[in-house]
Write an enzyme that holds these catalytic residues in place. Structure first.
Site, PDB file in Angstrom:
ATOM      1  CB  SER A   1      42.057  45.006  42.235  1.00 17.32           C
ATOM      2  OG  SER A   1      41.874  46.386  42.102  1.00 17.32           O
TER       3      SER A   1
ATOM      4  CE  LYS B   1      44.666  47.565  43.180  1.00 20.07           C
ATOM      5  NZ  LYS B   1      43.402  48.107  43.717  1.00 20.07           N
TER       6      LYS B   1
ATOM      7  CE1 TYR C   1      46.869  49.808  40.635  1.00 19.86           C
ATOM      8  CE2 TYR C   1      45.877  51.385  39.129  1.00 19.86           C
ATOM      9  CZ  TYR C   1      45.760  50.470  40.158  1.00 19.86           C
ATOM     10  OH  TYR C   1      44.530  50.219  40.701  1.00 19.86           O
TER      11      TYR C   1
ATOM     12  CE1 TYR D   1      40.393  46.967  47.105  1.00 16.41           C
ATOM     13  CE2 TYR D   1      38.757  45.849  45.775  1.00 16.41           C
ATOM     14  CZ  TYR D   1      40.032  46.310  45.944  1.00 16.41           C
ATOM     15  OH  TYR D   1      40.955  46.114  44.963  1.00 16.41           O
TER      16      TYR D   1
ATOM     17  CB  VAL E   1      36.692  46.680  38.616  1.00 18.79           C
ATOM     18  CG1 VAL E   1      36.324  47.307  39.927  1.00 18.79           C
ATOM     19  CG2 VAL E   1      37.968  47.239  38.048  1.00 18.79           C
TER      20      VAL E   1
END
Ligand code: DON
Length: 333
Positions: free
Chosen positions: A84, A87, A211, A263, A281
């Site tokens: 992630s 991103k 992605y 998050y 992760v």
């Protein structure tokens, strides 16, 4: 008021924040030694089977300072998939290409739900709360695919990172790609749900393809800290050829990283570490000390929110010992 040497950082006459490198080296090396003695390493992500195979008892850290020095400790040269953290780069590319229009399709609010929550996307009618939860990242990928043909799907994030670190020999972990294609049911569901609300223009398979590949970009801590350097440059600066637009974009991305980057754990992270950061992760975290440094840490064991357990602890200690929280310096050394 604290004098410059008392905090380990000081503002030089040219307006740049200078750092006591000797002190930083001691701090980084000390943390690497301490973390290696940990008894609780967290649990590797197992919903992507390839990540479950990784030995959790690893830890790396690299700090790139504004003047271009890297101070590293532990397994700082071992590569891991950035997951992630990709991103952040995707958002930077989209913001540069499309400006504020990005925010018409994705929000900039913390979600308060896990990064792959379907109910959260449904509740918000296909408008993801932010670009760092999975549906938000899928919508950003959809934006990056504008004007692309099906057989011309680019590795935009990998190329951007290559430009940033001045080395295009960056790998994509193909085993992780395969593993995530096979196990990515929730992401496919999220992409389909976004599409059903009219917020995904390309085919779900094409968006997933791009992605999954950006998540599987493999970097070491040393490379990741270098790749994130543009985020510490939050001031217009002629020497570094940082434009006002670049600086403003970095500041805004940092704001989203602070509020949404971990998050459900973003509040706790801001409390403990006090720096904009983004986790993955794979166990990596990229943190930014504005105008001063970028920090990459990696340890594959995760906490309950999917953030690196020991990576977070290491950042907490680094920020505390260097007095780097963006909320102010407090310590007299
Ligand atoms: O899509 C996924 O689930 C992963 N490729 C990325 C998720 C992730 O890294 C969340 N971060 N902590």
């Amino acid at each position: 008021m604290l004098g410059p040497k008392e905090t380990g950082n000081f503002m030089a006459a040219n307006g740049k924040t200078d750092i006591d490198h000797e002190r930083l080296k001691k701090v980084v090396e000390g943390i690497a030694v301490e973390i290696r003695k940990a008894t609780e390493w967290g649990k590797a992500a197992d919903y992507i089977p390839e990540l479950a195979k990784i030995d959790t008892k690893q830890f790396g850290i690299a700090v790139l300072t504004r003047d271009g020095q890297t101070i590293a400790g532990g397994d700082a040269d071992t590569q891991f998939s950035i997951q992630s953290i990709s991103k952040v780069f995707a958002l930077a590319i989209a913001l540069k290409a499309k400006g504020e229009k990005v925010w018409k399709r994705v929000g900039k609010e913390p979600s308060g739900d896990p990064y792959n929550s379907i109910i959260d996307l449904e509740r918000h009618k296909g408008f993801p709360r932010n670009p760092f939860i999975n549906p938000g990242a899928l919508v950003v990928v959809d934006m990056l695919l504008e004007d692309r043909e099906r057989d011309d799907l680019p590795d935009t994030v990998r190329d951007f990172i290559g430009d940033m670190i001045g080395d295009h020999a960056i790998g994509i972990d193909e085993d992780v790609v395969k593993s995530e294609h096979i196990s990515g049911f929730t992401n496919k569901a999220l992409a389909n749900l976004a599409k059903s609300f009219g917020n995904l223009n390309h085919e779900v398979d094409d968006v997933m393809h791009v992605y999954v590949r950006q998540c599987a970009v493999a970097l070491s801590c040393r490379q990741l800290a270098a790749a994130g350097r543009f985020l510490m440059l939050d001031r217009e600066d002629i020497d570094d050829k940082v434009s006002k637009a670049d600086a403003e974009r970095a500041r805004r991305i940092n704001a989203v990283m602070l509020t949404c980057g971990q998050y459900d754990g973003s509040g706790d992270f801001a409390y403990r570490v006090g720096l904009p950061a983004k986790s993955g992760v794979g166990g990596g975290i990229l943190a930014v000390v504005p105008n001063t440094a970028t920090v990459a840490v990696w340890s594959p064991g995760l906490d309950d929110n999917g953030n690196s357990l020991l990576g977070t602890l290491a950042l907490e200690r680094l920020s505390q010992r260097m007095d780097w929280s963006i909320f102010g310096a407090v310590r007299r050394v």
